[in-house]
Scaffold this motif. Sequence first.
Motif, short mmCIF file in Angstrom:
data_model
loop_
_atom_site.label_atom_id
_atom_site.label_comp_id
_atom_site.label_asym_id
_atom_site.label_seq_id
_atom_site.Cartn_x
_atom_site.Cartn_y
_atom_site.Cartn_z
N PRO A 31 15.56 -60.03 4.20
CA PRO A 31 14.56 -59.17 3.58
C PRO A 31 15.01 -57.74 3.30
O PRO A 31 14.42 -57.07 2.47
CB PRO A 31 13.40 -59.17 4.59
CG PRO A 31 13.58 -60.40 5.39
CD PRO A 31 15.07 -60.64 5.43
N ARG A 76 10.42 -58.68 -2.50
CA ARG A 76 9.55 -59.83 -2.29
C ARG A 76 8.41 -59.75 -3.28
O ARG A 76 8.20 -58.74 -3.93
CB ARG A 76 9.02 -59.88 -0.87
CG ARG A 76 8.38 -58.57 -0.43
CD ARG A 76 6.91 -58.71 -0.16
NE ARG A 76 6.37 -57.46 0.33
CZ ARG A 76 5.64 -56.65 -0.42
NH1 ARG A 76 5.40 -56.91 -1.67
NH2 ARG A 76 5.15 -55.54 0.10
N TYR A 95 5.60 -63.02 6.03
CA TYR A 95 6.64 -63.28 5.02
C TYR A 95 7.06 -64.73 5.20
O TYR A 95 7.21 -65.20 6.33
CB TYR A 95 7.87 -62.41 5.26
CG TYR A 95 7.82 -61.00 4.73
CD1 TYR A 95 6.63 -60.35 4.44
CD2 TYR A 95 9.00 -60.30 4.54
CE1 TYR A 95 6.62 -59.04 3.97
CE2 TYR A 95 9.01 -59.01 4.06
CZ TYR A 95 7.81 -58.38 3.78
OH TYR A 95 7.82 -57.10 3.31
N ILE A 109 11.48 -64.48 -1.18
CA ILE A 109 10.55 -64.11 -0.12
C ILE A 109 9.18 -63.90 -0.74
O ILE A 109 9.02 -63.13 -1.69
CB ILE A 109 11.02 -62.85 0.62
CG1 ILE A 109 12.35 -63.12 1.31
CG2 ILE A 109 9.96 -62.39 1.63
CD1 ILE A 109 12.99 -61.90 1.92
#
Length: 141
Positions: free
Chosen positions: A81, A88, A125, A133
Amino acid sequence: MDNVAVVVDDLEAAVAFFTDLGLEPEGQARIEGPWADRTVGLDGLRSDIVLMRTPDGHGRLELTKYHTPAPVGAGSPPPPPNTLGLHRVMFTVDDIDATIARLRTHDAELLGEVVRYENAYRLCYLRGPAGIIVALAEQIG
């Protein structure tokens, strides 16, 4: 903003995933030809796209499957991430637990756990199609 595009390796599976998330297919097209090559900067581009619309009608996600040239990064482990670039895509959902259960049938995996942010949201997430993501937010306050 018109849309955000996500490159996927299995277009049908990605459409099913985002349909279960609550998005609706809005249209699809084959993209190819000199105009596409010049726009994207790739020679011999041939791709299929499906445009997915959010339930409120204000957002769209373009799912793209490249046939030629072959997508880069296929088979590589998905980035964490904190990788630079697009981070995302987040969606508001009515029931985060039910949404996670539906998305798990598409091999979605939680990256961490569902947490409470103050008295406002439950958040998580998860990893979706092609390793992207997807964040979920359920308003609670």
